[in-house]
Design a protein around this motif. Sequence first.
Motif, PDB file in Angstrom:
ATOM      1  N   THR B 111       5.714   0.108  -1.681  1.00 53.09           N
ATOM      2  CA  THR B 111       5.960   1.540  -1.883  1.00 53.09           C
ATOM      3  C   THR B 111       5.804   2.273  -0.547  1.00 53.09           C
ATOM      4  O   THR B 111       5.051   1.833   0.327  1.00 53.09           O
ATOM      5  N   GLN B 113       5.486   6.116   1.834  1.00 53.44           N
ATOM      6  CA  GLN B 113       4.544   7.247   1.922  1.00 53.44           C
ATOM      7  C   GLN B 113       4.852   8.348   0.911  1.00 53.44           C
ATOM      8  O   GLN B 113       4.030   9.231   0.693  1.00 53.44           O
ATOM      9  N   ASN B 115       5.425   7.613  -2.132  1.00 53.34           N
ATOM     10  CA  ASN B 115       5.096   6.949  -3.391  1.00 53.34           C
ATOM     11  C   ASN B 115       6.330   6.435  -4.113  1.00 53.34           C
ATOM     12  O   ASN B 115       6.322   6.263  -5.326  1.00 53.34           O
TER      13      ASN B 115
END
Lengths: 145, 128
Positions: B111, B113, B115
Amino acid sequence: MHQTLYWEDVTVGTEIPPLVKNPSNRQLVRYAGVSGDFYEIHYDKDFAISTGLNGIIIHGALKQAFLGQLITDWIGPTGTLKKLSAQYRGMDEPGSPLICKGKVVKTYVHNHLHFVDCEIWIENSKGQQFTPGSATVLLPIKPRD
Amino acid sequence: MEVERGHIKAFAEAIEDPNPLWNDENVARQKLSTGMMAPPTFLRFIRTERLQELPEDFPYNRSLDGGSQWEYFESVKPGDRIKAVTTVTDLYKKSGKLGEMIFVLTTTTYTNQFNKLVATQTNTSIRY
């Protein structure tokens, strides 16, 4: 200059232009460095033999990287790689060429997106195919006039 | 882990893939507005911690890579911060050329930064 590959340009059976790679011991060491995979079977012959292998072997993940290049060279910057898989069913040793090949097995439209499934594989200099795999790509469609 | 432009280029050089998308920011920008990105197997270098699911005294020290399946959702660009989480999804025993072998199947999710799920990799490791 890369000519755009459109979804309409391919059909079941279309062959992907082959890619020849020449892995050397030097490349394996370099790949170990950038990938962080320092397992000695990829650069220390005595160690490799002590684990039951015949000699040093090419990282499976490096062979998968070659297959990734086969596909991204073919689709160019306007295509998108969605899936890439490879199995390592046999050992390939550095020092002789590997030929990456592939062909289209399915073309389809899903949610208005245009997909192509391919079968891909690597042949070593003895004609052995130890690295079968598959790829799914998304291609642009030809602009309408 | 932060993705560095220099590392992408070093990776591309190591796999001997001259594609400007992973070698040259200026040329990449002429081809794609988003510029340079990581080649398909680049995330492989991001290691996760030793797998919790395997016992401390797991008696098979030697390993071979059996295969890997990637699925891609977002491209990976310089400056991205990628988090990798690996879980064991299956574990089974087989006999083969190298004697008794344990197949360990893992899935790693990557994943960024924001998300956002960037990619997943399912890997087969053969321990013997």
